[in-house]
Scaffold this motif. Structure first.
Motif, PDB file in Angstrom:
ATOM      1  N   ALA A  99      45.224  24.473  27.444  1.00  0.00           N
ATOM      2  CA  ALA A  99      46.741  23.961  26.835  1.00  0.00           C
ATOM      3  C   ALA A  99      46.871  22.945  27.977  1.00  0.00           C
ATOM      4  CB  ALA A  99      47.779  25.144  27.329  1.00  0.00           C
ATOM      5  N   ILE A 100      46.299  23.282  29.211  1.00  0.00           N
ATOM      6  CA  ILE A 100      46.394  22.019  30.717  1.00  0.00           C
ATOM      7  C   ILE A 100      45.552  21.130  29.917  1.00  0.00           C
ATOM      8  CG2 ILE A 100      45.600  21.397  32.378  1.00  0.00           C
ATOM      9  CD1 ILE A 100      46.204  24.591  33.399  1.00  0.00           C
ATOM     10  N   ALA A 101      44.272  20.875  28.912  1.00  0.00           N
ATOM     11  CA  ALA A 101      43.576  19.740  28.762  1.00  0.00           C
ATOM     12  C   ALA A 101      43.996  19.324  27.632  1.00  0.00           C
ATOM     13  CB  ALA A 101      42.786  20.368  27.518  1.00  0.00           C
ATOM     14  N   CYS A 102      45.264  20.127  26.476  1.00  0.00           N
ATOM     15  CA  CYS A 102      45.797  19.824  25.849  1.00  0.00           C
ATOM     16  C   CYS A 102      47.231  18.613  26.487  1.00  0.00           C
ATOM     17  CB  CYS A 102      46.274  20.650  24.782  1.00  0.00           C
ATOM     18  SG  CYS A 102      45.321  21.844  23.670  1.00  0.00           S
ATOM     19  N   TYR A 103      47.902  19.404  27.292  1.00  0.00           N
ATOM     20  CA  TYR A 103      48.765  18.251  27.576  1.00  0.00           C
ATOM     21  C   TYR A 103      48.288  17.316  28.091  1.00  0.00           C
ATOM     22  CZ  TYR A 103      51.672  22.073  26.673  1.00  0.00           C
ATOM     23  OH  TYR A 103      52.205  22.929  25.880  1.00  0.00           O
ATOM     24  N   GLN A 104      47.657  16.896  29.424  1.00  0.00           N
ATOM     25  CA  GLN A 104      47.115  15.576  30.107  1.00  0.00           C
ATOM     26  C   GLN A 104      45.877  14.768  28.525  1.00  0.00           C
ATOM     27  OE1 GLN A 104      43.860  18.274  32.624  1.00  0.00           O
ATOM     28  NE2 GLN A 104      45.477  17.868  33.771  1.00  0.00           N
ATOM     29  N   ALA A 105      45.957  15.522  27.674  1.00  0.00           N
ATOM     30  CA  ALA A 105      45.178  14.556  26.584  1.00  0.00           C
ATOM     31  C   ALA A 105      46.550  13.706  26.201  1.00  0.00           C
ATOM     32  CB  ALA A 105      44.235  15.191  25.839  1.00  0.00           C
ATOM     33  N   ALA A 106      47.563  14.264  26.613  1.00  0.00           N
ATOM     34  CA  ALA A 106      48.487  13.561  25.582  1.00  0.00           C
ATOM     35  C   ALA A 106      48.668  12.642  26.137  1.00  0.00           C
ATOM     36  CB  ALA A 106      49.353  14.700  24.801  1.00  0.00           C
ATOM     37  N   LEU A 107      48.679  13.057  27.274  1.00  0.00           N
ATOM     38  CA  LEU A 107      49.797  12.181  28.443  1.00  0.00           C
ATOM     39  C   LEU A 107      48.567  10.442  28.837  1.00  0.00           C
ATOM     40  CD1 LEU A 107      50.518  14.287  31.438  1.00  0.00           C
ATOM     41  CD2 LEU A 107      52.147  12.918  30.087  1.00  0.00           C
ATOM     42  N   ARG A 108      47.718  11.166  27.578  1.00  0.00           N
ATOM     43  CA  ARG A 108      47.665   9.581  27.945  1.00  0.00           C
ATOM     44  C   ARG A 108      47.804   8.805  27.235  1.00  0.00           C
ATOM     45  NH1 ARG A 108      41.387  12.576  27.427  1.00  0.00           N
ATOM     46  NH2 ARG A 108      42.034  11.408  24.967  1.00  0.00           N
ATOM     47  N   VAL A 109      48.659   8.890  26.219  1.00  0.00           N
ATOM     48  CA  VAL A 109      49.447   8.000  24.862  1.00  0.00           C
ATOM     49  C   VAL A 109      51.068   8.081  25.660  1.00  0.00           C
ATOM     50  CG1 VAL A 109      50.436   7.764  22.736  1.00  0.00           C
ATOM     51  CG2 VAL A 109      47.405   8.690  22.955  1.00  0.00           C
ATOM     52  N   TYR A 110      51.317   9.449  25.353  1.00  0.00           N
ATOM     53  CA  TYR A 110      52.895   9.635  26.432  1.00  0.00           C
ATOM     54  C   TYR A 110      52.446   9.404  28.042  1.00  0.00           C
ATOM     55  CZ  TYR A 110      54.182  11.988  22.218  1.00  0.00           C
ATOM     56  OH  TYR A 110      54.008  13.106  21.448  1.00  0.00           O
ATOM     57  N   THR A 111      52.613   7.319  28.045  1.00  0.00           N
ATOM     58  CA  THR A 111      53.321   7.059  29.776  1.00  0.00           C
ATOM     59  C   THR A 111      55.159   7.257  29.529  1.00  0.00           C
ATOM     60  OG1 THR A 111      52.532   5.326  28.917  1.00  0.00           O
ATOM     61  CG2 THR A 111      50.603   5.722  29.045  1.00  0.00           C
ATOM     62  N   GLU A 112      54.197   6.904  31.304  1.00  0.00           N
ATOM     63  CA  GLU A 112      55.852   6.565  31.210  1.00  0.00           C
ATOM     64  C   GLU A 112      56.093   5.857  30.819  1.00  0.00           C
ATOM     65  OE1 GLU A 112      58.945   7.530  35.677  1.00  0.00           O
ATOM     66  OE2 GLU A 112      56.528   7.659  35.657  1.00  0.00           O
ATOM     67  N   ASP A 113      56.247   4.677  31.281  1.00  0.00           N
ATOM     68  CA  ASP A 113      56.352   3.603  30.763  1.00  0.00           C
ATOM     69  C   ASP A 113      56.577   3.163  29.373  1.00  0.00           C
ATOM     70  OD1 ASP A 113      56.980   2.780  32.962  1.00  0.00           O
ATOM     71  OD2 ASP A 113      54.652   0.988  33.111  1.00  0.00           O
ATOM     72  N   ALA A 114      55.988   3.763  28.458  1.00  0.00           N
ATOM     73  CA  ALA A 114      55.760   3.436  26.335  1.00  0.00           C
ATOM     74  C   ALA A 114      56.179   4.973  25.894  1.00  0.00           C
ATOM     75  CB  ALA A 114      54.327   3.305  26.614  1.00  0.00           C
ATOM     76  N   PHE A 115      56.688   5.765  26.969  1.00  0.00           N
ATOM     77  CA  PHE A 115      57.025   7.012  25.897  1.00  0.00           C
ATOM     78  C   PHE A 115      57.859   7.671  26.621  1.00  0.00           C
ATOM     79  CE2 PHE A 115      53.625   5.897  23.217  1.00  0.00           C
ATOM     80  CZ  PHE A 115      54.415   5.740  22.021  1.00  0.00           C
ATOM     81  N   PRO A 116      58.804   6.941  27.451  1.00  0.00           N
ATOM     82  CA  PRO A 116      59.435   8.289  28.774  1.00  0.00           C
ATOM     83  C   PRO A 116      59.772   9.262  28.450  1.00  0.00           C
ATOM     84  CG  PRO A 116      60.760   6.050  28.341  1.00  0.00           C
ATOM     85  CD  PRO A 116      59.063   5.711  27.585  1.00  0.00           C
ATOM     86  N   THR A 117      60.248   9.712  27.784  1.00  0.00           N
ATOM     87  CA  THR A 117      61.330  10.810  27.297  1.00  0.00           C
ATOM     88  C   THR A 117      59.923  11.715  26.834  1.00  0.00           C
ATOM     89  OG1 THR A 117      63.267   9.661  26.434  1.00  0.00           O
ATOM     90  CG2 THR A 117      62.725  11.863  25.701  1.00  0.00           C
ATOM     91  N   ASP A 118      59.270  11.595  25.751  1.00  0.00           N
ATOM     92  CA  ASP A 118      57.870  12.034  25.738  1.00  0.00           C
ATOM     93  C   ASP A 118      56.752  12.092  26.411  1.00  0.00           C
ATOM     94  OD1 ASP A 118      58.638  12.726  22.581  1.00  0.00           O
ATOM     95  OD2 ASP A 118      57.680  10.235  22.475  1.00  0.00           O
ATOM     96  N   TRP A 119      57.075  11.298  27.181  1.00  0.00           N
ATOM     97  CA  TRP A 119      56.180  12.072  29.175  1.00  0.00           C
ATOM     98  C   TRP A 119      56.731  12.610  29.750  1.00  0.00           C
ATOM     99  CZ3 TRP A 119      57.580  10.667  34.094  1.00  0.00           C
ATOM    100  CH2 TRP A 119      57.252  11.243  35.058  1.00  0.00           C
ATOM    101  N   ALA A 120      58.463  12.782  29.628  1.00  0.00           N
ATOM    102  CA  ALA A 120      58.940  13.902  30.814  1.00  0.00           C
ATOM    103  C   ALA A 120      58.879  14.994  30.340  1.00  0.00           C
ATOM    104  CB  ALA A 120      60.623  13.851  30.475  1.00  0.00           C
ATOM    105  N   ILE A 121      58.875  15.468  28.810  1.00  0.00           N
ATOM    106  CA  ILE A 121      59.091  16.916  27.996  1.00  0.00           C
ATOM    107  C   ILE A 121      57.259  17.353  28.451  1.00  0.00           C
ATOM    108  CG2 ILE A 121      58.325  18.022  25.209  1.00  0.00           C
ATOM    109  CD1 ILE A 121      60.378  15.366  24.655  1.00  0.00           C
ATOM    110  N   THR A 122      56.460  16.256  28.041  1.00  0.00           N
ATOM    111  CA  THR A 122      55.378  16.356  28.311  1.00  0.00           C
ATOM    112  C   THR A 122      54.574  17.116  29.854  1.00  0.00           C
ATOM    113  OG1 THR A 122      54.433  15.292  26.451  1.00  0.00           O
ATOM    114  CG2 THR A 122      52.342  15.920  27.811  1.00  0.00           C
ATOM    115  N   GLN A 123      55.296  16.483  31.106  1.00  0.00           N
ATOM    116  CA  GLN A 123      55.606  16.659  32.218  1.00  0.00           C
ATOM    117  C   GLN A 123      55.746  17.902  32.048  1.00  0.00           C
ATOM    118  OE1 GLN A 123      53.576  15.566  34.791  1.00  0.00           O
ATOM    119  NE2 GLN A 123      52.700  13.258  34.200  1.00  0.00           N
ATOM    120  N   ASN A 124      57.056  18.364  31.890  1.00  0.00           N
ATOM    121  CA  ASN A 124      57.718  19.838  31.871  1.00  0.00           C
ATOM    122  C   ASN A 124      56.858  21.268  31.195  1.00  0.00           C
ATOM    123  OD1 ASN A 124      60.743  20.854  32.194  1.00  0.00           O
ATOM    124  ND2 ASN A 124      59.610  21.415  30.276  1.00  0.00           N
TER     125      ASN A 124
END
Length: 598
Positions: free
Chosen positions: A423-448
């Protein structure tokens, strides 16, 4: 008690052939292939780049059928017919005319040319012996309806092309990322708002024009574009009003296909409507999509049927009332039906989107074997990722990686540590696209979500895992502020409190005070009236901290605060409605009272 993760509802990307514009492109090509002699085809497009791309595309396609396409630039021409005749060859051919209106040219000149076109329509028919595609801006198209109505009535095909951007916007916060299926991609919000203003002007002009069958077709098509943009912009009430009005107009004139189309957009708008009774809105959406299926049958309209099955599945998935298991079984049946038409080979992107939604339904299914349901969800997400690759569809890939992470985190079977690490690997992979600048809402969801997963990791150094969770929650709070996202802010504050309460290193008393501060912050949003269950959960967690022996302060006062917290939680956690939570709160309350006795 672990806080629950929150994921955003996102819309799918699509290539041009999968969209409304793509369908119009194929309709245009088919019309050109079968046209004989003088034929008027109207293509409405406000993007020069898209017009050139589509023209180049059908030029290549038709050349393979020995049909030559001649491009005719009408910019600056005082006699449109003479310029067209000069370019019209003898062999089987198509004239592709553009430039009737340039942004720098005045509208008065264009209207004079259109009026002349109307007066000379018989000469166009006599002197042009081949099909002509007239590329028009939206404003020019509205002017043609008004100033060249007789010429306009001669058209054999009307096609609309949007300057589509392959992006998606957040619609609402739900438990998984659910693909939004209306047959069209979403434009970025600012671009969609500007486009909506332009199209609303065009729609008003068409409504004011003389109502002929052809004008009604243009009116319906423009209304459909306006409604989709209203949904894109979050103007769901306006989309409902216009969809209902156009649906009734279509029914009055016996336009069954348009009636179905507006029932479809009506259902989508109701499903996303944030105001009013949520259950009634979703039930309205279900009724609308079921009405569409009476027209769009699997045999007669397989792709439209599949889109509607997907939308119906989305509505059942979102239905908050009734038996949750039955609702999700209905959603699963709809998605599985859609996959009969949406095969991986024929419609790979739609197939992947539906696999994602099917995975969400299995992941949420409360009945049956929980482990088997989540294994099925994982299989669906992994299937979707065969199409949704990071290079080809990065945002869809990140969305599905996020959902896959949720499934692995919740999987009760197999090696727990390996599941959590996956699961951690999947979230960390998603964060390669969901960056704080480009997708702040999705980035925050994934960080949570990543924080929740580190909190549950049973392997490795426990203190490091909890510190990682705290860092993720604190990162998420940079975007999830109390003012901008109060509900999500409160969820993350609650999760942060859990993490500080479980932190085994550092000053234990300071950690407990930090946890209490996070819970108390969450309670500013999680009130008893607005969010009773979440309020009770946080009150219960708060009571447990007040009983902690390492908590600074007067023990008797802390125990009294714990008693007040547990008693408050029991106002919601009744034995009838929440038997397990009730039993835990009663046991904790009895323990607190026993500690307070001499």
């Amino acid at each position: 008690m672990q806080g629950r993760a929150t994921i955003s509802d996102a819309k799918p990307q699509a290539t041009v052939p999968a969209t409304a514009s793509g369908r119009d492109y194929y309709r245009l090509v088919r019309a050109l292939e079968h046209a004989q002699g003088f034929t008027v085809l109207l293509a409405v497009c406000d993007s020069e780049d898209l017009r050139r791309e589509l023209t180049d595309r059908y030029t290549r396609v038709l050349s393979q059928r020995d049909m030559h396409v001649t491009q005719v630039d009408l910019a600056g021409a005082d006699d449109l017919l003479a310029r067209l005749v000069a370019k019209c060859p003898v062999q089987p051919a198509v004239l592709s005319a553009y430039g009737l209106e340039r942004p720098q040219e005045g509208s008065d000149r264009v209207r004079r040319l259109l009026s002349s076109m109307n007066l000379q329509r018989e000469r166009y028919r006599d002197e042009l012996r081949c099909p002509v595609v007239f590329w028009l801006y939206s404003d020019t198209f509205a002017d043609m309806v008004r100033y060249a109505p007789d010429f306009y009535d001669w058209h054999s095909g009307l096609y609309f092309f949007e300057p589509e951007a392959f992006d998606h916007s957040v619609a609402s916060e739900v438990s998984h990322q659910l693909s939004f299926s209306d047959g069209a991609p979403a434009l970025p919000l600012q671009q969609a708002r500007k486009r909506l203003l332009d199209l609303q002007d065009l729609f008003a002009d068409l409504e004011a024009a003389r109502q002929t069958p052809r004008n009604r077709e243009a009116l319906f098509r423009t209304a459909g574009r306006v409604v989709r943009l209203m949904i894109n912009c979050g103007r769901f009430s306006d989309a409902i009003e216009l969809s209902r009005r156009m649906r009734d107009h279509a029914e009055k004139h016996g336009q069954e296909q348009w009636e179905a189309a507006f029932n479809n957009t009506l259902g989508i708008a109701y499903r996303n409507l944030p105001t009013g009774d949520r259950a009634k809105n979703i039930q309205q959406a279900i009724a609308c999509h079921q009405a569409v299926l009476r027209v769009h049958t699997e045999d007669g309209f397989p792709q439209e049927w599949a889109v509607t099955q997907t939308n119906l599945g989305n509505a059942y998935w979102a239905l908050p009332t009734g038996d949750r298991g039955e609702n999700l079984q209905q959603a699963i049946a709809c998605y599985q039906a859609a996959l009969r038409a949406r095969t991986e080979n024929a419609f790979p992107q739609d197939w992947a989107m539906t696999q994602n939604n099917l995975g969400n339904a299995y992941a949420d299914l409360p009945t049956g074997d929980r482990g088997a349901n989540l294994q099925q969800a994982i299989a669906c997400y992994q299937a979707a990722l065969r199409v949704q690759t990071e290079d080809a569809f990065p945002t869809d890939w990140a969305m599905t990686q996020n959902n896959l992470g949720i499934a692995y985190r919740n999987l009760p079977t197999g090696d727990r540590a390996k599941n959590i690490q996956q699961a951690i690997a999947c979230y960390q992979a998603a964060l390669r696209v969901y960056t704080e600048d480009a997708f702040p809402t999705d980035w925050a969801i994934t960080q949570n979500n990543l924080g929740n997963t580190y909190s549950q990791l049973p392997a490795g150094d426990r203190a490091e895992n909890v510190q990682q969770a705290i860092a993720c929650y604190q990162a998420a709070l940079r975007v999830r502020t109390e003012d901008a996202f109060p509900v999500q802010w409160a969820t993350t504050q609650n999760n942060l409190g859990i993490a500080y309460a479980n932190l085994p290193t550092g000053d234990r008393g300071a950690n407990l005070q930090q946890a209490i501060a996070s819970y108390q912050a969450a309670l500013r949003v999680r009130t008893e009236d607005a969010f009773p269950v979440q309020w009770a959960m946080t009150m219960h967690n708060l009571g447990l901290l007040y009983l902690a022996p390492d908590l600074p302060g007067e023990p008797a006062e802390n125990r009294q605060r714990a008693i007040v917290s547990f008693e408050a939680a029991l106002r919601v956690f009744t034995e009838e409605n929440f038997p397990r939570d009730h039993a835990r709160a009663v046991a904790a309350l009895q323990r607190a009272r026993a500690m307070d006795e001499p």
